[in-house]
Design a protein around this motif. Sequence first.
Motif, PDB file in Angstrom:
ATOM      1  N   ARG A 347       0.687  -1.560   0.191  1.00 45.09           N
ATOM      2  CA  ARG A 347      -0.339   0.370  -0.199  1.00 45.09           C
ATOM      3  C   ARG A 347       1.021   0.940   0.341  1.00 45.09           C
ATOM      4  O   ARG A 347       0.100   2.229  -0.074  1.00 45.09           O
ATOM      5  CB  ARG A 347      -0.823  -0.006   1.016  1.00 45.09           C
ATOM      6  N   ARG A 348       2.165   1.007   0.070  1.00 44.10           N
ATOM      7  CA  ARG A 348       3.357   1.912  -0.315  1.00 44.10           C
ATOM      8  C   ARG A 348       3.068   3.320   0.968  1.00 44.10           C
ATOM      9  O   ARG A 348       2.848   4.511   0.417  1.00 44.10           O
ATOM     10  CB  ARG A 348       3.130   2.864  -1.735  1.00 44.10           C
ATOM     11  N   VAL A 349       3.194   2.476   2.357  1.00 44.45           N
ATOM     12  CA  VAL A 349       2.521   3.557   3.002  1.00 44.45           C
ATOM     13  C   VAL A 349       3.870   4.140   4.291  1.00 44.45           C
ATOM     14  O   VAL A 349       3.584   4.382   5.312  1.00 44.45           O
ATOM     15  CB  VAL A 349       1.733   3.918   4.609  1.00 44.45           C
ATOM     16  N   ASP A 378       3.198  13.469   1.619  1.00 48.01           N
ATOM     17  CA  ASP A 378       2.975  12.535   1.315  1.00 48.01           C
ATOM     18  C   ASP A 378       2.783  11.435   1.222  1.00 48.01           C
ATOM     19  O   ASP A 378       1.414  10.647   1.639  1.00 48.01           O
ATOM     20  CB  ASP A 378       3.510  12.711  -0.284  1.00 48.01           C
ATOM     21  N   ILE A 379       3.565   9.996   1.929  1.00 50.12           N
ATOM     22  CA  ILE A 379       2.976   9.344   2.980  1.00 50.12           C
ATOM     23  C   ILE A 379       2.568   9.019   3.958  1.00 50.12           C
ATOM     24  O   ILE A 379       1.745   8.628   3.789  1.00 50.12           O
ATOM     25  CB  ILE A 379       4.733   8.409   2.881  1.00 50.12           C
ATOM     26  N   ARG A 381       0.044  11.273   4.130  1.00 54.02           N
ATOM     27  CA  ARG A 381      -1.660  11.080   3.524  1.00 54.02           C
ATOM     28  C   ARG A 381      -1.753   9.755   3.248  1.00 54.02           C
ATOM     29  O   ARG A 381      -3.290   9.761   3.117  1.00 54.02           O
ATOM     30  CB  ARG A 381      -1.534  12.722   2.279  1.00 54.02           C
ATOM     31  N   ARG A 382      -0.900   9.428   2.680  1.00 52.08           N
ATOM     32  CA  ARG A 382      -1.881   8.329   1.752  1.00 52.08           C
ATOM     33  C   ARG A 382      -2.202   7.287   3.049  1.00 52.08           C
ATOM     34  O   ARG A 382      -3.073   6.330   2.427  1.00 52.08           O
ATOM     35  CB  ARG A 382      -1.119   7.129   1.003  1.00 52.08           C
ATOM     36  N   ALA A 383      -1.342   7.086   4.060  1.00 60.86           N
ATOM     37  CA  ALA A 383      -2.141   6.152   4.655  1.00 60.86           C
ATOM     38  C   ALA A 383      -3.163   6.651   5.879  1.00 60.86           C
ATOM     39  O   ALA A 383      -3.495   5.720   5.767  1.00 60.86           O
ATOM     40  CB  ALA A 383      -0.612   6.484   6.121  1.00 60.86           C
ATOM     41  N   ARG A 384      -3.237   8.186   5.894  1.00 61.09           N
ATOM     42  CA  ARG A 384      -4.819   7.895   6.561  1.00 61.09           C
ATOM     43  C   ARG A 384      -6.315   7.887   5.258  1.00 61.09           C
ATOM     44  O   ARG A 384      -6.843   7.298   6.156  1.00 61.09           O
ATOM     45  CB  ARG A 384      -4.384   9.690   7.393  1.00 61.09           C
ATOM     46  N   LEU A 385      -5.796   8.017   4.173  1.00 62.14           N
ATOM     47  CA  LEU A 385      -6.759   7.888   3.446  1.00 62.14           C
ATOM     48  C   LEU A 385      -6.912   6.302   3.182  1.00 62.14           C
ATOM     49  O   LEU A 385      -8.095   5.589   3.090  1.00 62.14           O
ATOM     50  CB  LEU A 385      -6.665   7.409   1.875  1.00 62.14           C
ATOM     51  N   LEU A 386      -5.539   4.906   3.598  1.00 60.66           N
ATOM     52  CA  LEU A 386      -5.649   3.644   3.547  1.00 60.66           C
ATOM     53  C   LEU A 386      -5.966   3.540   4.950  1.00 60.66           C
ATOM     54  O   LEU A 386      -7.778   2.483   5.116  1.00 60.66           O
ATOM     55  CB  LEU A 386      -4.217   2.986   3.804  1.00 60.66           C
ATOM     56  N   SER A 389      -9.878   3.653   4.676  1.00 60.35           N
ATOM     57  CA  SER A 389     -10.419   3.150   3.324  1.00 60.35           C
ATOM     58  C   SER A 389     -10.687   1.493   3.967  1.00 60.35           C
ATOM     59  O   SER A 389     -12.224   0.521   3.547  1.00 60.35           O
ATOM     60  CB  SER A 389     -10.077   3.086   2.287  1.00 60.35           C
TER      61      SER A 389
END
Length: 425
Positions: A347-349, A378-379, A381-386, A389
């Motif tokens: 998940r690239r976190v 940036d990573i 922010r991707r972690a929070r979206l994961l 979801s």
Amino acid sequence: MRVGFFSQWYEPEPGPAGLTAVTARALAARGHAVHVLTGFPNYPTGTLAEGYRQVPRMREVLGGVHVTRVPLYLNHNKSAARRVTNYASFGVSAAVLGVPALPRLDALWVNYSPITIGLPMWLQQVVRGTPTVCEVGDLWPDTMAVSGLHGAGALTKMGKAGLERWCNAMYASSDAVVYISPGVGEILEARGVPRERLHYIPKSADETVFHASGVSLRAELGIDPDAVVLVYAGAMGAAQGLGSLIEACSLVDDPRLVVLLAGSGTEAEALRRAAASRGLSGVRFLGRIPHNQMADLLATADVAYVSLAQHPLSAVTMPSKTQSTLAAGRAILAAAAGDVANLVESRRVGFTATPGDSISIAEAIRAVLQTGRGGLADIGRRARLLYESEFSVDRTTTQVETLLSGVSRIQRRGLAHRTMDVSRG
């Protein structure tokens, strides 16, 4: 529905010990009548929490949840025999004093670690016929063998066959078995749990504690704005393998690196000595941080450290700080294998390293430093979206609610069929 939760651990006990309360409160907020049977709070110190006194039975309402507490032998030291006594005392106390005090339940959720909770679970099933979901957190009896408790290996070896039969009986008597880490599902299926009764429902973070709205403590801690901050928050015991992090820091020559370690445990003092002996001025020990400051601590971080010592269960263990870090919107550096590493990489976190390997961890820290604060944000922010979801309280509560409703409905249908058969006879 009138839902029951059986768990030796419950709030105000911190960290993973309090996660049952997250789901219980969320179900209560959705209009369900939620009843919890638990012990008197004493984790992680083994000392009774302030404001509590052990009595044969205590009732309180926390966050809309009806909580019944029963006494237990207080202990959380490194003696396997005393820890087993702690587990057994709760199992007996919950069965004898707790189950008779509960109202009729439509469905029961059992946090099966420790497995002595099978006693009240089976009594509830025999006396009330309550449909049951068994949640497998720490996999037993495996977890005892790698616990680091003095004498645990010998105890597990002597009683391994009996413990396995006990666990299998818990699975067999449950209408559904929930696992919180993907690899555990494969193990349970190999141990004979039918695939159709297995359900993956991950744990959420306590969103009242871990969220993305924390306020950085950099100024308060005197940390330079350009510093890259790695935070570890949690238990400091043998299972976390933090000695390799200290060694890795001694291999990284970059003045931007600041490492904050918050928490306590059996290895804390040894870790302090190791850092001091290596002259690691950028490694700071903060002690235990109050829950209401955890979001601020993670807001201070550019990356959060998740680690597991090398042992047979590490590949299928999902530490609760994984979800906490995702909820806070921070990148992860995972010195772990298996499920945690797969999540971080796929998940690239964040970044991964070989657990227990200080050279590999040092390489990962250098990759963190090279990414820089902007790239790490940036990573994050991707972690929070994961998290939103797949791991949010709203999502996992819906999964729990659906499963409990399902086993309750099947049970009612079965009772109706039996009633019809009797009337026809």
